[in-house]
Design a protein around this motif. Structure first.
Motif, PDB file in Angstrom:
ATOM      1  N   LEU B  83      42.151  40.755  35.211  1.00  0.00           N
ATOM      2  CA  LEU B  83      41.134  39.777  35.593  1.00  0.00           C
ATOM      3  C   LEU B  83      41.761  38.393  35.498  1.00  0.00           C
ATOM      4  CD1 LEU B  83      38.189  38.898  36.230  1.00  0.00           C
ATOM      5  CD2 LEU B  83      37.733  38.974  33.762  1.00  0.00           C
ATOM      6  N   TYR B  84      41.755  37.686  36.615  1.00  0.00           N
ATOM      7  CA  TYR B  84      42.271  36.318  36.665  1.00  0.00           C
ATOM      8  C   TYR B  84      41.135  35.317  36.568  1.00  0.00           C
ATOM      9  CZ  TYR B  84      47.158  36.956  38.168  1.00  0.00           C
ATOM     10  OH  TYR B  84      48.496  37.232  38.223  1.00  0.00           O
ATOM     11  N   ASP B  85      41.333  34.277  35.802  1.00  0.00           N
ATOM     12  CA  ASP B  85      40.470  33.112  35.912  1.00  0.00           C
ATOM     13  C   ASP B  85      41.164  32.168  36.887  1.00  0.00           C
ATOM     14  OD1 ASP B  85      38.997  30.807  35.737  1.00  0.00           O
ATOM     15  OD2 ASP B  85      38.759  30.890  33.559  1.00  0.00           O
ATOM     16  N   GLY B  86      40.564  31.987  38.044  1.00  0.00           N
ATOM     17  CA  GLY B  86      41.172  31.140  39.076  1.00  0.00           C
ATOM     18  C   GLY B  86      41.109  29.666  38.715  1.00  0.00           C
ATOM     19  N   LYS B  87      40.225  29.336  37.769  1.00  0.00           N
ATOM     20  CA  LYS B  87      40.073  27.943  37.304  1.00  0.00           C
ATOM     21  C   LYS B  87      39.875  26.952  38.442  1.00  0.00           C
ATOM     22  CE  LYS B  87      42.575  28.639  32.982  1.00  0.00           C
ATOM     23  NZ  LYS B  87      43.722  28.196  32.175  1.00  0.00           N
ATOM     24  N   ARG B  88      39.301  27.417  39.523  1.00  0.00           N
ATOM     25  CA  ARG B  88      39.021  26.576  40.699  1.00  0.00           C
ATOM     26  C   ARG B  88      40.297  25.945  41.273  1.00  0.00           C
ATOM     27  NH1 ARG B  88      36.062  22.381  39.653  1.00  0.00           N
ATOM     28  NH2 ARG B  88      36.388  22.349  37.409  1.00  0.00           N
ATOM     29  N   ALA B  89      41.408  26.643  41.107  1.00  0.00           N
ATOM     30  CA  ALA B  89      42.651  26.218  41.769  1.00  0.00           C
ATOM     31  C   ALA B  89      42.539  26.546  43.262  1.00  0.00           C
ATOM     32  CB  ALA B  89      43.834  26.959  41.159  1.00  0.00           C
ATOM     33  N   MET B  90      43.521  26.125  44.047  1.00  0.00           N
ATOM     34  CA  MET B  90      43.559  26.517  45.458  1.00  0.00           C
ATOM     35  C   MET B  90      43.470  28.055  45.516  1.00  0.00           C
ATOM     36  SD  MET B  90      43.728  25.756  48.656  1.00  0.00           S
ATOM     37  CE  MET B  90      44.319  24.078  48.964  1.00  0.00           C
ATOM     38  N   PRO B  91      42.465  28.611  46.200  1.00  0.00           N
ATOM     39  CA  PRO B  91      42.231  30.063  46.168  1.00  0.00           C
ATOM     40  C   PRO B  91      43.401  30.894  46.702  1.00  0.00           C
ATOM     41  CG  PRO B  91      40.302  28.908  46.995  1.00  0.00           C
ATOM     42  CD  PRO B  91      41.398  27.891  46.906  1.00  0.00           C
ATOM     43  N   HIS B 121      37.187  29.425  48.797  1.00  0.00           N
ATOM     44  CA  HIS B 121      37.444  30.062  50.091  1.00  0.00           C
ATOM     45  C   HIS B 121      38.903  30.515  50.164  1.00  0.00           C
ATOM     46  CE1 HIS B 121      37.314  30.816  54.359  1.00  0.00           C
ATOM     47  NE2 HIS B 121      38.310  29.967  54.555  1.00  0.00           N
ATOM     48  N   TYR B 122      39.152  31.813  50.222  1.00  0.00           N
ATOM     49  CA  TYR B 122      40.534  32.307  50.160  1.00  0.00           C
ATOM     50  C   TYR B 122      41.176  32.540  51.522  1.00  0.00           C
ATOM     51  CZ  TYR B 122      39.776  37.537  50.445  1.00  0.00           C
ATOM     52  OH  TYR B 122      39.501  38.815  50.836  1.00  0.00           O
ATOM     53  N   GLY B 123      40.503  32.121  52.586  1.00  0.00           N
ATOM     54  CA  GLY B 123      41.091  32.232  53.921  1.00  0.00           C
ATOM     55  C   GLY B 123      40.938  33.621  54.497  1.00  0.00           C
ATOM     56  N   ALA B 124      41.993  34.116  55.133  1.00  0.00           N
ATOM     57  CA  ALA B 124      41.938  35.425  55.786  1.00  0.00           C
ATOM     58  C   ALA B 124      42.179  36.531  54.761  1.00  0.00           C
ATOM     59  CB  ALA B 124      42.981  35.498  56.893  1.00  0.00           C
ATOM     60  N   ALA B 125      41.180  37.388  54.580  1.00  0.00           N
ATOM     61  CA  ALA B 125      41.280  38.522  53.655  1.00  0.00           C
ATOM     62  C   ALA B 125      42.527  39.359  53.952  1.00  0.00           C
ATOM     63  CB  ALA B 125      40.028  39.393  53.759  1.00  0.00           C
ATOM     64  N   GLY B 126      42.842  39.466  55.241  1.00  0.00           N
ATOM     65  CA  GLY B 126      43.940  40.323  55.672  1.00  0.00           C
ATOM     66  C   GLY B 126      45.302  39.902  55.145  1.00  0.00           C
ATOM     67  N   TYR B 127      45.471  38.602  54.878  1.00  0.00           N
ATOM     68  CA  TYR B 127      46.787  38.142  54.422  1.00  0.00           C
ATOM     69  C   TYR B 127      47.228  38.885  53.171  1.00  0.00           C
ATOM     70  CZ  TYR B 127      50.717  35.367  52.971  1.00  0.00           C
ATOM     71  OH  TYR B 127      51.986  34.994  52.582  1.00  0.00           O
ATOM     72  N   TYR B 128      46.297  39.039  52.221  1.00  0.00           N
ATOM     73  CA  TYR B 128      46.637  39.631  50.919  1.00  0.00           C
ATOM     74  C   TYR B 128      46.823  41.145  51.054  1.00  0.00           C
ATOM     75  CZ  TYR B 128      44.747  35.040  50.249  1.00  0.00           C
ATOM     76  OH  TYR B 128      44.509  33.692  50.384  1.00  0.00           O
ATOM     77  N   ALA B 129      46.007  41.776  51.902  1.00  0.00           N
ATOM     78  CA  ALA B 129      46.192  43.202  52.167  1.00  0.00           C
ATOM     79  C   ALA B 129      47.576  43.424  52.795  1.00  0.00           C
ATOM     80  CB  ALA B 129      45.084  43.714  53.093  1.00  0.00           C
TER      81      ALA B 129
END
Lengths: 356, 356
Positions: B83-91, B121-129
């Protein structure tokens, strides 16, 4: 059998199924596992995938397409995964074992998946996902099936209607469960329309020329179902094909034999199960409370004109089950009764005692 | 900027994005990671989710809704999850790290998942897949988003259009990738229609009374998108909500703030990533060969009238990328150019050098 005696106690239905499976050569233990899956599916009101299927499943044994004595086993595994050879045993037996393995491995590492190859029709995908929810886990269940679905631009079937199901523990012990085919409709609904000689909406099937049709007869020998939501359903069905048939080393896509057609090939479907141990990442009670808030938000959303209630995925099935359990009897549709009667004839069982 | 200079080299576009992010207070490393995600998305032709979004993302920093200096960190983990805490960094930064962690843990146990909370907003879901597919794994990526989608029977939004993406290594090094919103359409298509002042099909949106509308203006402040395939898309969107917002301990459903509206609340979205190490269950070369057979079956299926080619999920994006790489330049739509020009103005950058 008349319309008057279409209700049966859960116990009688369960015992009748077990009796038939014993006659077909299955062990007591495996017959019990299978009856539990099929009867539970009927209690949800998902009659297309419950005890109605037992007659055809046992025919797979008689035709040598499945093996009543086979013992599924793990052939390869790691910490968070396992590959089962189903050995063409009753698919409910392999699938229950595989989800149990996924749950047990997820308990150790947080998430696990298991794949079953050399299997057949595993019934309602949701049953196995629901097992995970009952173990306080998130569960996913999917299977490939024989090709009966076209993809956008194709004029014939290339993928199965590849169902997928998930379940998660909900608030007040009521799990959320979705069990869907990736086609516009489940193939069983087309069979039902054909049985009832009813036309179907024109976006369900294409005919032999790739054109939309309202005629359900002839399917699956002729025509192909369309995926849900066009390219989206196509993509999800393909994902399921990859995670089942491709990764298992078994048949996939056009090569998956149809388990209900009169043909000699052994069944060759693959199923995949994923379990996530919620309690590892969040205390389960907190999770359930949060689910209660989420489902409450949805239930309490202002309703559109003509809508009395917004249902959660699996809620209609859950309500059906509650009613069945309260009355300790289940009212079976005619096609299920006919199938059970036929099953009784196949094995010389007394079907009239079932409904008396 | 005229229509004549709407093409740009990948390097220039990348450097321009990095420059803007440095001005906004991000580190060189994080700016590079983010630029890579956004520019790759543009090379696929998925312009709605590429560099166009950077202007709005950086506004989230200026508005105090995200934090350019934040360093995402793992707050809890097990063998096959984190589990990551993103801390509201660039998603994009949190998401790339989270998928890298999923890949690395899957290498050890066969499958792993990671969840990011306190993100945007993490952009395109597909990038990470796609990152997983590049590592010879199967990858899954999903996120919750602010509520803009109704469910069957509701007259207002209750869930986000919660996108989901998967990718798998394919034959000839060409991965299969699906990236979809669980709504009938992506919200970005409604914004685009509104930008272009075009009407939309009447099954995309309901208006403030819960009735179908062809008017895209006013959304998302007014109205709600409908899920794909009715109850099926609803169920899948709910699954994503459970696996992201609920399980992460962060905001979910109606409580997820909209990242593009002018409002002061910190962003609060969650993302989940799953990686499966294919090589554990099957030698990767054998898997790729099987994928080649599967995709060949689909490509070679007889075509319906009017269809010249059947596309695989992600194939159109792959073809677009190949063309961009061959020419080493990318042609940007007007709305992307306008956004980049606006970004240049926000940070006093020379946008004319980008397009010269």
């Amino acid at each position: 059998m008349t319309a008057a005696n279409n209700t049966v106690s859960i116990e009688k239905l369960n015992n009748f199924c077990i009796e038939a499976m014993l006659k077909a050569g299955m062990s007591q233990e495996n017959a019990q596992i299978t009856a539990k899956v099929l009867v539970a599916t009927d209690t949800w009101g998902t009659f297309t995938h419950g005890t109605k299927q037992l007659k055809k499943l046992l025919k797979n044994f008689r035709d040598g397409r499945m093996d009543p004595k086979a013992v599924p086993e793990i052939t390869k595994q790691g910490q968070s995964w396992a590959l089962y050879d189903g050995k063409r045993a009753m698919p409910m037996v392999s699938s229950v074992k595989a989800m149990e393995t996924a749950i047990s491995k997820a308990k150790a590492t947080g998430i696990a998946y298991t794949v079953v190859k050399n299997s057949g029709h595993y019934g309602a995908a949701g049953y196995y996902a629901h097992m995970a929810a009952e173990a306080d886990m998130f569960g996913l269940s999917m299977t490939n099936v024989d090709p009966c679905m076209a993809v956008p631009g194709a004029k014939e079937a290339v993928l199965g209607t590849n169902p997928i199901a998930y379940a998660a523990p909900g608030g007040k012990e009521k799990p959320v469960m979705l069990d869907i085919a990736t086609s516009v409709v489940a193939a069983s609904k087309i069979f039902k329309a054909a049985d009832l000689k009813q036309p179907i909406p024109n976006n369900w099937l294409i005919d032999k020329d790739g054109l939309p049709t309202t005629d359900p007869t002839g399917y699956p020998a002729v025509g192909a179902i369309m995926p849900m939501a066009a390219h989206k359903g196509y993509g999800i069905a393909l994902m399921i094909e990859i995670l089942t048939g491709v990764i298992s080393g078994s048949a996939f896509a056009k090569d998956v034999p149809c388990w209900v057609l009169e043909q000699p090939e052994p069944v060759d479907q693959s199923h995949t199960f994923i379990a996530i141990d919620i309690n590892a990442i969040m205390p389960i009670d907190q999770f359930k409370q949060r689910m209660e808030t989420l489902t409450g938000m949805i239930k309490e959303t202002p309703k559109a004109e003509g809508t009395n209630e917004i249902f959660l995925p699996g809620e209609i099935e859950y309500n059906h089950k509650q009613k069945v359990l309260q009355n300790n009897q289940i009212t079976l549709p005619k096609d299920v009764m006919d199938s059970l009667k036929g099953l009784a004839e196949d094995y010389g069982l007394e079907s009239q005692t079932l409904f008396s």
